[in-house]
Design a protein around this motif. Structure first.
Motif, PDB file in Angstrom:
ATOM      1  N   GLU A 121      26.734  22.174  -2.256  1.00 44.21           N
ATOM      2  CA  GLU A 121      26.716  22.633  -3.528  1.00 44.21           C
ATOM      3  C   GLU A 121      25.193  22.527  -4.106  1.00 44.21           C
ATOM      4  N   VAL A 123      24.106  25.260  -9.981  1.00 44.02           N
ATOM      5  CA  VAL A 123      25.461  25.665 -10.881  1.00 44.02           C
ATOM      6  C   VAL A 123      24.943  26.520 -11.999  1.00 44.02           C
ATOM      7  N   ASP A 147      29.941  26.286  -9.207  1.00 44.42           N
ATOM      8  CA  ASP A 147      29.185  25.799  -8.151  1.00 44.42           C
ATOM      9  C   ASP A 147      28.599  27.108  -7.585  1.00 44.42           C
ATOM     10  N   GLN A 178      33.705  15.601 -20.492  1.00 47.67           N
ATOM     11  CA  GLN A 178      32.244  15.112 -20.274  1.00 47.67           C
ATOM     12  C   GLN A 178      32.470  13.490 -20.921  1.00 47.67           C
ATOM     13  N   ARG A 205      27.299  16.203 -14.921  1.00 46.49           N
ATOM     14  CA  ARG A 205      27.006  16.119 -13.358  1.00 46.49           C
ATOM     15  C   ARG A 205      26.049  14.968 -13.045  1.00 46.49           C
TER      16      ARG A 205
END
Lengths: 127, 368
Positions: free
Chosen positions: A57, A60, A69, B297, B348
């Motif tokens: 990956e 994004v 991704d 999140q 992330r």
């Protein structure tokens, strides 16, 4: 109907690749992919100098609707990223194969041999 | 299983991109979700909301039934046509659904429930209706089109039947009017003015064409979601569920505690929760860096808002998106009540700063 330029290589996960005159390989997402995602509002690009292995990956892309991704189609090193996407990610919607490219990398051109040509990709997205 | 509304062919004809939504094949956009969003904020757009279910309650002690089933109190509804927003709770105080109920007369209330929950809602309502001798009828014979935006009323008046215009013109906000087979509510889910128009299914496709002809552009579920989130309106299944009480879902204002002897389902659990002290609340977040806030999140309370020596406190985003009106990412989040005016969100693996605000971002076209 999505545009699928004949001179490019493609992946099942909807990335495209182009060998430039200087030997670098430019990568982006296909017209079909941008249409599926809808209006793009954010792109998280890798840093120049980063090395990736095919399948990683690497990036994004986010539309209003969802995050998606981008997978590295080949192994190699990122040499340049498309800085314009930071302020105008919607360029990917309007110009997925030209101004909306994601990054350029240094890699062995032989790796492209295993990827799909336009006809195979067209067949893939028609399914 | 995939259902189609009576307007499905229209969505295809108007080039809607069809997706599955709660078991329904619905248009997510007709080209650009962002353009449709601005269309509603600045002019007028329309949504097919025929997948939602209209339920008519007639005869018997309807008021008694709804006072039992709903956390808000239908006794507030004394004027014909007045609407009320409420949660319907399970015995544990969790939210079965949120809904709008219109009071038309003592022998007719009309309820509108969500598509994804309609089946369990009807089962729940039916289970209690018999004791109050109320007849429950899902109006599958009706379609519903929401016209929304500052010019929605004016533009729709140009094409609606004369008797419907007459009934709709004097409507105040959050009132509905019955006009024969049609019904118009001055309600919506966008934070803009407009109507929700219920029509016999057979007449809906022609109405869609006429509204489009009047300059009310078709808009998909994508824009509906960004509009409602900017307006700070909860989405069932994301911002509240059967596992969360209205008290931690930004919906405390919809609970009618008075009169104290009104024994609505879920009341005793909510009272205990309140007595113990409410530990979470819904806030709005505005991301101060590049990125997009999304559901689930992690939200981290700032160090300076913790008690001395206190452990890290965390919450979670319940709905997040990119706000086309503000050109920033926004979210609703369920967080510990200790939260201050800024926090950190983990996206992330990266920690990004967000401002904590009241959970409403845009109303009537203006940023708030």
């Amino acid at each position: 109907m999505s545009e699928v330029p004949s001179e490019l290589k493609y992946t099942k996960s909807h990335e495209w690749l182009r060998i430039e005159d200087d030997g670098l390989i430019t990568i982006g997402i296909s017209d079909h992919a941008q249409a599926l995602l809808g209006d793009l509002v954010f792109v998280e690009l890798p840093e120049a100098g980063t090395e990736f292995v095919a399948g990683d990956e690497c990036c994004v892309v986010e539309s209003v609707k969802a995050a998606s991704d981008v997978y590295m189609p080949i192994s190699g090193e990122i040499v340049e990223i498309n800085e314009a996407l930071a302020d105008e990610p919607e360029i990917i919607n309007s110009s997925p194969y030209d101004n909306g490219w994601l990054f350029k990398m240094r890699a062995s051109a032989e790796e492209l041999d295993d990827l799909m040509d336009a006809d195979a990709y067209q067949a893939e997205i028609d399914e | 299983m995939s259902n189609k509304t009576v307007l499905f062919d229209k969505h295809v004809e108007y080039k809607g991109k069809i997706v599955d939504f709660a078991g329904w094949q619905m248009p997510v956009n007709y080209g650009s979700q962002i353009d449709e969003h601005h269309q509603v904020r600045k002019d007028a757009g329309m949504f097919d909301v025929s997948h939602m279910v209209i339920v008519d309650l007639r005869s018997g002690d309807i008021k008694g039934l709804l006072q039992k089933l709903l956390a808000n109190d239908v006794a507030k509804l004394t004027e014909s046509g007045k609407a009320l927003y409420s949660c319907m709770l399970n015995p544990n105080g969790g939210v079965i659904d949120d809904l709008i109920v219109y009071y038309m007369s003592d022998s007719w209330y009309r309820v509108v429930v969500n598509a994804g929950t309609a089946e369990k809602d009807l089962a729940w309502i039916n289970e209690h209706a018999a004791a109050f001798d109320v007849s429950v009828k899902a109006r599958d014979d009706l379609a519903m089109i929401a016209v929304q935006g500052p010019k929605a009323r004016e533009k729709s008046f140009a094409v609606l039947p004369v008797d419907v215009v007459e009934a709709a013109t004097p409507l105040k906000r959050f009132f509905g009017a019955d006009c024969g087979d049609w019904f118009v509510g001055r309600t919506g889910y966008t934070g803009e003015d407009g109507f929700e128009i219920m029509v016999p299914s057979s007449e809906a496709p022609a109405l869609w064409d006429e509204l489009a002809g009047a300059g009310i552009k078709p808009c998909g579920l994508g824009a509906r979601d960004t509009l409602r989130l900017e307006a700070g309106m909860n989405l069932y299944g994301s911002d509240m569920t059967e596992e969360t009480s209205p008290l931690v879902s930004g919906l405390g204002w919809t609970i009618a505690w008075q009169p104290e002897d009104r024994d609505f389902i879920g009341r005793s659990v909510l009272e205990a929760e309140k007595a113990e002290g409410i530990k979470q609340k819904i806030v709005g977040l505005i991301l101060e860096e590049r990125g997009v806030l999304r559901g689930h999140q992690k939200v981290i309370v700032a160090q300076e808002d913790l008690p001395p020596g206190g452990a890290q406190l965390e919450g979670e985003i319940t709905s997040g998106t990119f706000s086309p009106s503000l050109q920033k990412s926004i979210a609703l989040a369920r967080v510990p009540v200790e939260i201050g005016d800024s926090c950190v969100v983990e996206i992330r693996g990266k920690l990004l700063r967000a401002a904590v605000v009241k959970p409403v971002f845009v109303r009537d076209g203006q940023a708030v």
